[in-house]
Design an enzyme around this catalytic site. Structure first.
Site, PDB file in Angstrom:
ATOM      1  N   TYR A 151      -8.305   5.154   8.591  1.00 54.57           N
ATOM      2  CA  TYR A 151      -7.756   4.987   7.251  1.00 54.57           C
ATOM      3  C   TYR A 151      -7.807   3.506   6.884  1.00 54.57           C
ATOM      4  O   TYR A 151      -7.329   2.665   7.650  1.00 54.57           O
ATOM      5  CB  TYR A 151      -6.301   5.488   7.176  1.00 54.57           C
ATOM      6  CG  TYR A 151      -5.755   5.418   5.769  1.00 54.57           C
ATOM      7  CD1 TYR A 151      -6.132   6.363   4.831  1.00 54.57           C
ATOM      8  CD2 TYR A 151      -4.901   4.403   5.378  1.00 54.57           C
ATOM      9  CE1 TYR A 151      -5.667   6.290   3.514  1.00 54.57           C
ATOM     10  CE2 TYR A 151      -4.425   4.324   4.069  1.00 54.57           C
ATOM     11  CZ  TYR A 151      -4.816   5.271   3.150  1.00 54.57           C
ATOM     12  OH  TYR A 151      -4.353   5.196   1.860  1.00 54.57           O
ATOM     13  N   ASP A 239      -8.916  -3.324  11.453  1.00 52.55           N
ATOM     14  CA  ASP A 239      -7.945  -3.096  10.382  1.00 52.55           C
ATOM     15  C   ASP A 239      -6.563  -2.892  11.003  1.00 52.55           C
ATOM     16  O   ASP A 239      -6.264  -1.841  11.556  1.00 52.55           O
ATOM     17  CB  ASP A 239      -8.373  -1.878   9.561  1.00 52.55           C
ATOM     18  CG  ASP A 239      -7.445  -1.652   8.379  1.00 52.55           C
ATOM     19  OD1 ASP A 239      -6.462  -2.406   8.234  1.00 52.55           O
ATOM     20  OD2 ASP A 239      -7.710  -0.714   7.608  1.00 52.55           O
ATOM     21  N   LYS A 266       1.509  -4.674   5.064  1.00 62.53           N
ATOM     22  CA  LYS A 266       2.791  -4.032   5.403  1.00 62.53           C
ATOM     23  C   LYS A 266       3.835  -4.995   5.956  1.00 62.53           C
ATOM     24  O   LYS A 266       4.528  -5.654   5.196  1.00 62.53           O
ATOM     25  CB  LYS A 266       2.543  -2.871   6.368  1.00 62.53           C
ATOM     26  CG  LYS A 266       1.678  -1.778   5.719  1.00 62.53           C
ATOM     27  CD  LYS A 266       1.847  -0.452   6.372  1.00 62.53           C
ATOM     28  CE  LYS A 266       0.808   0.554   5.953  1.00 62.53           C
ATOM     29  NZ  LYS A 266       1.284   1.518   4.971  1.00 62.53           N
TER      30      LYS A 266
HETATM   31  N1  PMP Z   1      -5.581   0.168   6.385  1.00 63.85           N
HETATM   32  C1  PMP Z   1      -4.737   0.824   7.194  1.00 63.85           C
HETATM   33  C2  PMP Z   1      -5.044   0.934   8.666  1.00 63.85           C
HETATM   34  C3  PMP Z   1      -3.565   1.381   6.672  1.00 63.85           C
HETATM   35  O1  PMP Z   1      -2.739   2.041   7.477  1.00 63.85           O
HETATM   36  C4  PMP Z   1      -3.286   1.237   5.289  1.00 63.85           C
HETATM   37  C5  PMP Z   1      -2.026   1.822   4.646  1.00 63.85           C
HETATM   38  N2  PMP Z   1      -1.406   2.825   5.311  1.00 63.85           N
HETATM   39  C6  PMP Z   1      -4.203   0.549   4.488  1.00 63.85           C
HETATM   40  C7  PMP Z   1      -5.338   0.016   5.071  1.00 63.85           C
HETATM   41  C8  PMP Z   1      -3.968   0.362   3.009  1.00 63.85           C
HETATM   42  O2  PMP Z   1      -2.879  -0.464   2.794  1.00 63.85           O
HETATM   43  P1  PMP Z   1      -2.081  -0.420   1.401  1.00 63.85           P
HETATM   44  O3  PMP Z   1      -1.389   0.911   1.358  1.00 63.85           O
HETATM   45  O4  PMP Z   1      -1.144  -1.584   1.470  1.00 63.85           O
HETATM   46  O5  PMP Z   1      -3.102  -0.564   0.326  1.00 63.85           O
END
Ligand code: PMP
Length: 420
Positions: A151, A239, A266
């Site tokens: 994700y 990521d 986050k």
């Molecule tokens: N990458 C990862 C691994 C995530 O877990 C998330 C959000 N859960 C994102 C990107 C996207 O982040 P945001 O919701 O702050 O756009």
């Protein structure tokens, strides 16, 4: 529990729902973001303090949702509130640089010793978009390798690893430039890259993929990705939007891997909107405006002092000792839940302070099952994400972890009974 009732224009038994002149709820489906959705009208948060949240139905919960893992210090931590209020009272945001950007940069980069520079964004999605742009700009190549179930937010590129149900509305050209391979499949990784090594700008890895039920990514897979990327001049992006909390040096540190670019978000905003792309100086030079022909990077609210000040406070409050303490609490939760749910057909996965119960052998859990577990947890005063990802926060101690584990185990047992 509230009975579900859906009319032509959306759910009607939400007491807060407001409609426009033509009958539509002002928020599509009745929700301000689709990720709130748990299958029926949602409770509303009223107040939070430490590890607890109260809702408009008069219930008190252990907050293990923590706004999708971002509140590492729980709700309204006094030092974070103080930092944010200080920045807010001084003007909230300006169109010239602010000192809090340097402060958060320093807090973050001390944890990432193999990387040199950072740029802030407003979300993890934007951080990943920037990282991919930097990789493409620096290599002059287009293709991005991802893993199934990884994700990376909601940009067009990031939606591709979710499979066909996520890519409606994503242009064919974007899909064609993204190559998804099965998780942990080292031969598929080699085969994909070696078929066209000069086509790949980036390999992007989510090392604790929630969309794949927090399946563990093997060391062999991660190190093969590093080796292939180095050999073929491909940018390795790790990521860590969720996973940075898992180690003082992030989950990359736990794997002993050095990415070329690392995206996060986050936790580093102390509960305010944030994202970051950190990287090696040679790559980050791509967004250096003092160099000719640099790549654009902006964002009206990127680096805003409120997020920066709150984030710097959050990182100061999360030294290695706290990382280890929270990870140990996560172990307590997992072992206690495992013991109690043995024989239910469910298992508990995760790493450190991230926990998720899933049906045994299932990586992609169907929505109906996720929603059932969410509501059974809710009934027991436990808030997770709609996918039942639970995260711990520093106001929690061993007694809270044991209590949380009991509530989760009870919810899993209730769901498994209902499946019989
Ligand atoms: N990458 C990862 C691994 C995530 O877990 C998330 C959000 N859960 C994102 C990107 C996207 O982040 P945001 O919701 O702050 O756009």
């Amino acid at each position: 529990m509230v009975a579900e009732q859906i009319t032509e224009h959306g759910l009607v038994d939400d007491p807060h729902l407001r409609r426009g002149a033509r009958g539509y709820p002002l928020l599509p489906g009745g929700y301000g973001r689709s990720t709130y959705y748990t299958g029926r009208p949602s409770p509303y948060a009223v107040r939070g303090e430490g590890y607890r949240v109260w809702d408009d139905r008069g219930r008190e919960h252990i907050d293990a949702n923590n706004n999708f893992t971002s509140l590492i210090h729980g709700n309204a931590h006094p030092e974070i509130v103080e930092a944010a209020v200080r920045a807010l009272s001084a003007g909230a945001s300006w169109g010239i640089p602010n000192l809090d950007e340097w402060e958060l940069a320093e807090q973050l980069m001390t944890r990432l010793p193999s990387l040199d520079q950072v740029r802030f964004t407003n979300s993890g999605t934007e951080a990943v978009m920037a990282a991919i742009r930097i990789a493409r700009g620096s290599t002059g190549r287009d293709r991005v390798l991802v893993t199934d179930g990884g994700y990376h937010g909601t940009s067009d590129v990031a939606l591709v690893p979710g499979g066909p149900s996520y890519t409606r509305g994503v242009p064919r050209g974007v899909i064609d430039d993204v190559t998804p391979i099965p998780l942990n499949d080292v031969s598929a990784l080699h085969a994909a890259v070696e078929a066209a090594p000069a086509a790949y700008a980036a390999i992007i890895l989510d090392l604790l993929p929630n969309r794949a039920g927090l399946l563990h990514i093997t060391d062999e897979f991660v190190h093969s990705a590093r080796e292939l990327a180095s050999r073929h001049g491909i940018v390795l992006i790790i990521d860590e939007v969720i996973s940075l909390r898992l180690g003082y040096h992030g989950i990359s540190g736990e794997y002993g891997i050095e990415p070329d670019l690392l995206t996060t978000g986050k936790t580093i905003g102390g509960g305010f909107p944030v994202g970051a792309v950190a990287g090696r100086g040679e790559l980050m030079a791509e967004v250096d405006p003092t160099k000719p022909n640099s790549l654009p990077h902006g964002g009206t609210f990127s680096g805003n002092p409120v997020s920066m000040a709150a984030g710097a406070a959050a990182l100061r409050l999360y030294p290695e000792s706290e990382v280890l303490r929270l990870n140990a609490l996560g172990e307590i939760v997992r072992s206690s839940v495992s013991a109690r749910i043995a024989g239910t057909g469910w298992t508990v996965r995760g790493q450190g302070s991230l926990i998720r119960a899933v049906p045994e052998g299932v990586n992609k859990v169907d929505d109906a099952t996720q929603h059932r577990l969410w509501w059974e947890s809710y009934e027991r005063g436990l808030l997770g994400s709609p996918a039942n990802l639970l995260s711990l926060s520093t106001p929690m101690d061993k007694a809270v972890a044991v209590d949380l584990a009991d509530r989760l185990a009870d919810a899993v047992i209730a769901v498994s009974d209902k499946q019989d």
